[in-house]
Motif scaffolding. Structure first.
Motif, PDB file in Angstrom:
ATOM      1  N   THR A 191      57.259 -27.875  11.265  1.00 48.59           N
ATOM      2  CA  THR A 191      57.687 -28.725  10.154  1.00 48.59           C
ATOM      3  C   THR A 191      57.207 -28.134   8.833  1.00 48.59           C
ATOM      4  OG1 THR A 191      57.553 -30.694  11.567  1.00 48.59           O
ATOM      5  CG2 THR A 191      57.632 -31.044   9.191  1.00 48.59           C
ATOM      6  N   LEU A 192      58.153 -27.907   7.917  1.00 49.90           N
ATOM      7  CA  LEU A 192      57.853 -27.343   6.598  1.00 49.90           C
ATOM      8  C   LEU A 192      58.242 -28.343   5.511  1.00 49.90           C
ATOM      9  CD1 LEU A 192      59.279 -23.736   7.201  1.00 49.90           C
ATOM     10  CD2 LEU A 192      57.035 -24.654   7.821  1.00 49.90           C
ATOM     11  N   HIS A 193      57.726 -28.111   4.310  1.00 47.30           N
ATOM     12  CA  HIS A 193      57.908 -29.101   3.251  1.00 47.30           C
ATOM     13  C   HIS A 193      58.366 -28.443   1.951  1.00 47.30           C
ATOM     14  CE1 HIS A 193      55.768 -31.907   5.880  1.00 47.30           C
ATOM     15  NE2 HIS A 193      54.858 -30.960   6.041  1.00 47.30           N
ATOM     16  N   SER A 194      59.201 -29.151   1.198  1.00 46.77           N
ATOM     17  CA  SER A 194      59.577 -28.698  -0.136  1.00 46.77           C
ATOM     18  C   SER A 194      58.501 -29.127  -1.123  1.00 46.77           C
ATOM     19  CB  SER A 194      60.930 -29.290  -0.540  1.00 46.77           C
ATOM     20  OG  SER A 194      60.851 -30.702  -0.613  1.00 46.77           O
ATOM     21  N   GLY A 195      58.530 -28.535  -2.309  1.00 50.94           N
ATOM     22  CA  GLY A 195      57.573 -28.906  -3.339  1.00 50.94           C
ATOM     23  C   GLY A 195      56.181 -28.342  -3.129  1.00 50.94           C
TER      24      GLY A 195
ATOM     25  N   ARG B   4      43.693 -21.707   0.248  1.00 50.74           N
ATOM     26  CA  ARG B   4      43.612 -23.164   0.365  1.00 50.74           C
ATOM     27  C   ARG B   4      44.589 -23.829  -0.607  1.00 50.74           C
ATOM     28  NH1 ARG B   4      38.606 -23.195   0.470  1.00 50.74           N
ATOM     29  NH2 ARG B   4      38.400 -23.209   2.722  1.00 50.74           N
ATOM     30  N   ASP B   5      44.794 -23.236  -1.788  1.00 49.51           N
ATOM     31  CA  ASP B   5      45.787 -23.697  -2.767  1.00 49.51           C
ATOM     32  C   ASP B   5      45.626 -25.187  -3.079  1.00 49.51           C
ATOM     33  OD1 ASP B   5      47.984 -22.983  -4.457  1.00 49.51           O
ATOM     34  OD2 ASP B   5      49.360 -23.990  -3.087  1.00 49.51           O
ATOM     35  N   THR B   6      44.397 -25.588  -3.349  1.00 48.31           N
ATOM     36  CA  THR B   6      44.096 -26.997  -3.620  1.00 48.31           C
ATOM     37  C   THR B   6      44.926 -27.524  -4.790  1.00 48.31           C
ATOM     38  OG1 THR B   6      41.854 -26.730  -2.785  1.00 48.31           O
ATOM     39  CG2 THR B   6      42.254 -28.605  -4.226  1.00 48.31           C
ATOM     40  N   GLY B   7      45.455 -28.716  -4.619  1.00 45.22           N
ATOM     41  CA  GLY B   7      46.326 -29.331  -5.598  1.00 45.22           C
ATOM     42  C   GLY B   7      47.779 -29.313  -5.188  1.00 45.22           C
ATOM     43  N   VAL B   8      48.137 -28.337  -4.331  1.00 42.91           N
ATOM     44  CA  VAL B   8      49.519 -28.234  -3.838  1.00 42.91           C
ATOM     45  C   VAL B   8      49.503 -28.000  -2.332  1.00 42.91           C
ATOM     46  CG1 VAL B   8      51.747 -27.080  -4.062  1.00 42.91           C
ATOM     47  CG2 VAL B   8      50.259 -27.286  -6.059  1.00 42.91           C
TER      48      VAL B   8
ATOM     49  N   ASP C  96      26.837  -4.942   6.196  1.00 41.85           N
ATOM     50  CA  ASP C  96      27.681  -4.377   7.233  1.00 41.85           C
ATOM     51  C   ASP C  96      29.139  -4.805   7.042  1.00 41.85           C
ATOM     52  OD1 ASP C  96      25.423  -3.258   8.378  1.00 41.85           O
ATOM     53  OD2 ASP C  96      25.107  -4.947   9.757  1.00 41.85           O
ATOM     54  N   ARG C  97      30.032  -4.006   7.613  1.00 43.36           N
ATOM     55  CA  ARG C  97      31.455  -4.315   7.528  1.00 43.36           C
ATOM     56  C   ARG C  97      31.768  -5.629   8.244  1.00 43.36           C
ATOM     57  NH1 ARG C  97      34.204  -3.280   4.381  1.00 43.36           N
ATOM     58  NH2 ARG C  97      33.881  -1.018   4.499  1.00 43.36           N
ATOM     59  N   LEU C  98      32.556  -6.470   7.578  1.00 44.37           N
ATOM     60  CA  LEU C  98      33.063  -7.703   8.169  1.00 44.37           C
ATOM     61  C   LEU C  98      34.585  -7.704   8.062  1.00 44.37           C
ATOM     62  CD1 LEU C  98      30.624 -10.364   6.622  1.00 44.37           C
ATOM     63  CD2 LEU C  98      30.513  -9.380   8.926  1.00 44.37           C
ATOM     64  N   PHE C  99      35.245  -8.116   9.142  1.00 48.84           N
ATOM     65  CA  PHE C  99      36.687  -8.354   9.108  1.00 48.84           C
ATOM     66  C   PHE C  99      36.929  -9.844   9.302  1.00 48.84           C
ATOM     67  CE2 PHE C  99      36.702  -3.849  10.245  1.00 48.84           C
ATOM     68  CZ  PHE C  99      37.792  -3.354   9.530  1.00 48.84           C
ATOM     69  N   HIS C 100      37.978 -10.341   8.669  1.00 49.02           N
ATOM     70  CA  HIS C 100      38.306 -11.758   8.759  1.00 49.02           C
ATOM     71  C   HIS C 100      39.759 -11.929   9.187  1.00 49.02           C
ATOM     72  CE1 HIS C 100      34.692 -12.245   6.239  1.00 49.02           C
ATOM     73  NE2 HIS C 100      35.230 -11.334   5.436  1.00 49.02           N
ATOM     74  N   ASN C 101      40.000 -12.892  10.048  1.00 50.54           N
ATOM     75  CA  ASN C 101      41.356 -13.349  10.323  1.00 50.54           C
ATOM     76  C   ASN C 101      41.429 -14.820   9.923  1.00 50.54           C
ATOM     77  OD1 ASN C 101      43.114 -15.000  12.572  1.00 50.54           O
ATOM     78  ND2 ASN C 101      44.158 -13.164  11.833  1.00 50.54           N
ATOM     79  N   ILE C 102      42.337 -15.139   9.020  1.00 54.15           N
ATOM     80  CA  ILE C 102      42.499 -16.513   8.547  1.00 54.15           C
ATOM     81  C   ILE C 102      43.876 -17.007   8.957  1.00 54.15           C
ATOM     82  CG2 ILE C 102      42.434 -18.058   6.567  1.00 54.15           C
ATOM     83  CD1 ILE C 102      40.843 -15.947   5.071  1.00 54.15           C
ATOM     84  N   GLU C 103      43.915 -18.054   9.746  1.00 56.50           N
ATOM     85  CA  GLU C 103      45.177 -18.710  10.051  1.00 56.50           C
ATOM     86  C   GLU C 103      45.419 -19.788   9.001  1.00 56.50           C
ATOM     87  OE1 GLU C 103      45.404 -18.079  14.893  1.00 56.50           O
ATOM     88  OE2 GLU C 103      45.057 -20.091  14.094  1.00 56.50           O
ATOM     89  N   MET C 104      46.533 -19.684   8.304  1.00 56.44           N
ATOM     90  CA  MET C 104      46.894 -20.657   7.279  1.00 56.44           C
ATOM     91  C   MET C 104      48.077 -21.485   7.767  1.00 56.44           C
ATOM     92  SD  MET C 104      48.145 -20.037   3.322  1.00 56.44           S
ATOM     93  CE  MET C 104      49.807 -19.531   3.779  1.00 56.44           C
ATOM     94  N   GLY C 105      47.926 -22.804   7.711  1.00 54.90           N
ATOM     95  CA  GLY C 105      49.002 -23.699   8.093  1.00 54.90           C
ATOM     96  C   GLY C 105      49.502 -24.491   6.906  1.00 54.90           C
ATOM     97  N   PRO C 106      50.718 -25.030   6.995  1.00 56.66           N
ATOM     98  CA  PRO C 106      51.242 -25.856   5.902  1.00 56.66           C
ATOM     99  C   PRO C 106      50.328 -27.044   5.619  1.00 56.66           C
ATOM    100  CG  PRO C 106      52.924 -25.432   7.571  1.00 56.66           C
ATOM    101  CD  PRO C 106      51.630 -24.965   8.145  1.00 56.66           C
TER     102      PRO C 106
ATOM    103  N   GLU D   3      48.623 -34.429   2.298  1.00 61.50           N
ATOM    104  CA  GLU D   3      47.515 -33.597   1.831  1.00 61.50           C
ATOM    105  C   GLU D   3      48.003 -32.628   0.759  1.00 61.50           C
ATOM    106  OE1 GLU D   3      44.377 -33.981   2.707  1.00 61.50           O
ATOM    107  OE2 GLU D   3      44.894 -35.627   4.072  1.00 61.50           O
ATOM    108  N   ASN D   4      47.059 -32.137  -0.044  1.00 58.51           N
ATOM    109  CA  ASN D   4      47.437 -31.245  -1.137  1.00 58.51           C
ATOM    110  C   ASN D   4      46.712 -29.908  -1.055  1.00 58.51           C
ATOM    111  OD1 ASN D   4      44.867 -31.993  -1.833  1.00 58.51           O
ATOM    112  ND2 ASN D   4      45.361 -32.604  -3.942  1.00 58.51           N
ATOM    113  N   GLN D   5      46.402 -29.466   0.157  1.00 57.29           N
ATOM    114  CA  GLN D   5      45.862 -28.128   0.338  1.00 57.29           C
ATOM    115  C   GLN D   5      46.237 -27.605   1.720  1.00 57.29           C
ATOM    116  OE1 GLN D   5      41.609 -28.429  -0.220  1.00 57.29           O
ATOM    117  NE2 GLN D   5      41.246 -29.012   1.896  1.00 57.29           N
ATOM    118  N   SER D   6      46.257 -26.271   1.843  1.00 54.59           N
ATOM    119  CA  SER D   6      46.615 -25.630   3.099  1.00 54.59           C
ATOM    120  C   SER D   6      45.575 -25.920   4.173  1.00 54.59           C
ATOM    121  CB  SER D   6      46.716 -24.113   2.904  1.00 54.59           C
ATOM    122  OG  SER D   6      47.453 -23.763   1.765  1.00 54.59           O
ATOM    123  N   GLN D   7      46.022 -25.878   5.417  1.00 57.80           N
ATOM    124  CA  GLN D   7      45.092 -25.911   6.541  1.00 57.80           C
ATOM    125  C   GLN D   7      44.622 -24.477   6.805  1.00 57.80           C
ATOM    126  OE1 GLN D   7      46.525 -28.610   9.879  1.00 57.80           O
ATOM    127  NE2 GLN D   7      48.431 -28.457   8.701  1.00 57.80           N
TER     128      GLN D   7
END
Length: 397
Positions: free
Chosen positions: A213-217, A242-246, A264-274, A279-283
């Motif tokens: 499920t996706l959203h406009s705006g 996170r895009d807080t506010g939208v 030391d070297r760090l790698f990150h994997n971030i899963e971003m959800g709608p 709510e007004n920020q990404s999961q």
């Protein structure tokens, strides 16, 4: 002329052209609009060709755009992006003006599956599909390796943009006045939604994730990842995602490291959800690995509990993760190349050429070597080919 048949010479530009051993690159400097205009002017032929043959654009997005419901989704999303990231709208307007194409077609491409999903609550017939990433974090091997997979019409319709953007005043919600980066770009698309790096030492790649499920705006992922090219550190990267506010309108997975980080070297994997309803920020879900560990990620949520679409994107992701499991934990650049070039799957393969999902192809492969600070680009299977070229990672002193 050798190597090309008369039939191939007569084919329309952009249609049925075999895989080319060619990745053009543009170096450009100026404001957001200036850089966009230079990209559009330089790659106008590729952009026009891609707009002509893009199946989702011509069979789904444009017909919906001509309906009141689809236009309302388009207008709400454009209004939201203009409020958060007006500089990237100007950049995209520059691309449109430089290439001599309609802006709304480019913006619809950046909305991806938002238009059909938010309009009719159905998933697109030709959803965005693709990409596998492997991060290797060993004492003598610090590698981020990535296949760029896309709908088959994207083959031969991409390029690299190396840009230095300078504005006289801070821009957008994150107040950025200077950006310097190099990114692979699909024709007519803003930099950021593939793989690339910036002069602060951010190295990253993107895997498309498809929530049901996706959203406009809300903010399309293309604009959120475009903003990532400005970040100096991991804290700011999380703030942008996170895009807080939208909040994000759709989802993706981001694999990243910072070459200039302390320790030391760090790698990150971030899963971003709608952004969740109301709510007004990404999961977000963040996975960080240290030395001796690795990350593999395709196009399926592994940690965020988000309902996904069904079909080839999930089937292919499951098959690619099964292939990675068979091949074992990667510990070197050679392991990563072997895994990303794997074609042992009976239906879905990691390096995608003519498998069960032949409407998707691996259009390029990138290998970032964090110790040597290089980016190797392949236009074909890295198991059997040398890189087309190797770029140095130029960082801010």
């Amino acid at each position: 002329m050798t190597g090309t048949t008369a039939t191939e010479q007569l084919q329309p530009h952009g249609k049925n052209i075999p895989r080319r051993q060619c990745i053009p690159i543009l170096y450009t400097k100026g404001t957001h609009y200036d850089v966009g205009f230079d990209v559009g002017r330089t790659f106008a032929a590729l952009i026009k060709s891609f707009l002509e043959i893009s199946v989702p654009l011509n069979t789904e997005y444009l017909p919906l755009y001509k309906t009141p419901e689809g236009k309302a989704v388009y207008d709400a999303t454009l209004k939201s992006v203009k409020e958060s990231f007006p500089q990237y709208i100007r950049e995209l307007e520059g691309v449109a003006h430089g290439a001599g194409v309609e802006f709304h077609k480019l913006f619809l491409l950046h909305m991806d599956d938002i238009t059909p999903n938010a309009t009719n609550r159905i998933n697109g017939v030709h959803p965005p599909i693709g990409c596998s990433t492997i991060c290797v974090n060993q004492p003598d091997n610090e590698i981020l390796a990535h296949t760029e997979d896309a709908l088959q019409e994207t083959l031969n319709h991409f390029y690299i943009v190396s840009a230095h953007i300078i504005e006289s005043t801070p821009q957008g919600k994150h107040r950025v006045s200077e950006e310097r980066f190099t990114s692979l770009c699909y024709a007519g698309h803003l930099p950021g939604y593939t793989m690339g790096y910036n002069h602060h030492g951010l190295v990253y790649s993107i895997n498309t994730l498809s929530a049901n499920t996706l959203h406009s705006g809300k903010t399309p992922r293309h604009f959120i990842t475009r903003a990532l090219l400005s970040v100096p550190n991991f804290e700011q990267a999380q703030k942008i995602l996170r895009d807080t506010g939208v909040g994000a309108a759709d989802g993706c997975s981001i694999n990243m490291t910072f070459l200039k980080q302390e320790g030391d070297r760090l790698f990150h994997n971030i899963e971003m959800g709608p952004a969740a309803p109301g709510e007004n920020q990404s999961q977000l879900n963040v996975l960080t690995i240290s030395s001796g560990e690795s990350i593999v990620h395709a196009n399926k949520y592994l940690r965020l509990p988000i309902k996904e679409v069904t079909g080839p994107i999930i089937d292919s992701s499951v098959a690619r993760h099964e292939a990675f499991d068979r091949l074992g934990k990667p510990k070197s650049k050679e392991d990563a190349v072997n895994m990303l070039g794997d074609q042992s799957g009976k239906v879905h393969t990691v390096f995608r050429e003519n498998g069960g999902d032949e409407f998707v192809k691996t259009i390029a492969v990138g290998i970032f070597d964090c110790r040597k600070q290089t980016w190797s680009l392949y236009s074909d299977n890295p198991k059997h080919n040398e890189p087309l070229f190797v770029l140095p990672l130029v960082l801010k002193s």
